[in-house]
Design a protein around this motif. Structure first.
Motif, PDB file in Angstrom:
ATOM      1  N   TRP A 258       0.817  -1.211   0.000  1.00 41.45           N
ATOM      2  CA  TRP A 258       0.000   0.000   0.000  1.00 41.45           C
ATOM      3  C   TRP A 258       0.850   1.260   0.000  1.00 41.45           C
ATOM      4  CZ3 TRP A 258      -4.567   1.282  -1.470  1.00 41.45           C
ATOM      5  CH2 TRP A 258      -5.594   0.349  -1.468  1.00 41.45           C
TER       6      TRP A 258
ATOM      7  N   LEU B 180       0.368   4.153  -2.902  1.00 38.57           N
ATOM      8  CA  LEU B 180       0.053   5.562  -2.670  1.00 38.57           C
ATOM      9  C   LEU B 180       1.017   6.475  -3.421  1.00 38.57           C
ATOM     10  CD1 LEU B 180      -1.053   5.788   1.063  1.00 38.57           C
ATOM     11  CD2 LEU B 180      -2.316   5.061  -0.957  1.00 38.57           C
TER      12      LEU B 180
ATOM     13  N   GLU C  56      -0.349   8.920  -6.635  1.00 33.78           N
ATOM     14  CA  GLU C  56      -0.102  10.357  -6.771  1.00 33.78           C
ATOM     15  C   GLU C  56       0.522  10.661  -8.132  1.00 33.78           C
ATOM     16  OE1 GLU C  56       1.856  14.124  -4.360  1.00 33.78           O
ATOM     17  OE2 GLU C  56       1.995  12.100  -3.533  1.00 33.78           O
TER      18      GLU C  56
ATOM     19  N   MET D 143      -5.033   6.933   2.394  1.00 30.30           N
ATOM     20  CA  MET D 143      -4.713   7.328   1.022  1.00 30.30           C
ATOM     21  C   MET D 143      -5.202   8.730   0.708  1.00 30.30           C
ATOM     22  SD  MET D 143      -7.136   5.288  -1.687  1.00 30.30           S
ATOM     23  CE  MET D 143      -7.397   3.748  -0.850  1.00 30.30           C
TER      24      MET D 143
END
Length: 256
Positions: free
Chosen positions: A104, A108, A112, A147
């Protein structure tokens, strides 16, 4: 209060689109759906899809784009969305072997980056949840919240699947309010017997356990743009199921 449009996630009718994509779109438009969210394009070229949508007066809401396509064909996905006039690109799912905390953290960072690329192209990037985003934490915070706290809103929007939110044991009304202003897309679905850990059934709108009228009211107050009907699995033929859900929407929302 926002005037919300009603769309269909085409994953619901995936068997029908696999047989006849154009014919399925014609049936969906005839039911009264105002837009569609894609989950693949059936090998139809972008220009042909654009022209078909214009003929049917269907808006291209956006598309669910798998992680492998975000990683390997980002430019192609952007070009297709631009051609059909879609505003949203959505990551719909993560494979089961890529959901631990370390994975994770990497997601993330990549989300982005994708969000920046899409924004440069005039498209908003969003993430669509299931239940597993509520099961893993990053620094003591569940991933669903982490997130959106760690990635700026201009690069990552919320596509909230309200059925999975309730299934995860979270108050769906509270979560809609929590992400007001960052939540342009809401997947409206109904679950039956949705206690976590038990067998669940996705059913036509109005046949399950979710407080749909309260959810729709909360969504309007939260500036949701699109209510998107989705049924993961259908006991009845999928086209009949989505027609029934649209009739529920006409009776309880669109004609009010």
């Amino acid at each position: 209060m926002t005037r919300m449009n009603v769309g269909l996630q085409l994953y619901t009718v995936r068997d029908a689109t696999a047989q006849d994509f154009e014919g399925t779109l014609r049936q969906v438009a005839a039911m009264g759906y105002e837009g569609v969210e894609f989950a693949g394009y059936g090998d139809i070229k972008a220009e042909a899809m654009r022209d078909l949508l214009q003929e049917l007066n269907l808006k291209a809401i956006g598309s669910h784009i798998g992680l492998h396509l975000l990683e390997g064909n980002l430019d192609g996905e952007i070009a297709y969305l631009q051609t059909i006039g879609a505003k949203y690109a959505i990551c719909p799912w993560l494979p089961a072997d890529s959901r631990d905390t370390d994975a994770w953290r990497n997601h993330l960072v990549k989300f982005e980056e994708y969000g920046k690329r899409f924004r440069e192209a005039g498209i908003s990037f969003a993430y669509h949840n299931h239940d597993f985003e509520f099961e893993v934490e990053i620094d003591g915070q569940i991933v669903f919240d982490a997130m959106y706290e760690r990635i700026d809103a201009q690069y990552l929007k919320v596509e909230m699947d309200i059925g999975w939110v309730q299934y995860s044991g979270v108050d769906p009304l509270a979560y809609i309010a929590k992400y007001a202003g960052r939540l342009p897309l809401l997947h409206l679905k109904d679950f039956r017997a949705g206690e976590k850990g038990q067998q669940i059934d996705t059913v036509e709108l109005g046949r399950g356990d979710l407080p749909l009228l309260d959810i729709i009211d909360a969504a309007s107050k939260a500036s949701v743009e699109w209510l998107i009907v989705e049924q993961d699995t259908c006991a009845n033929p999928p086209l009949e199921a989505v027609a029934e859900s649209m009739e529920w929407m006409k009776k309880n929302f669109l004609n009010q």
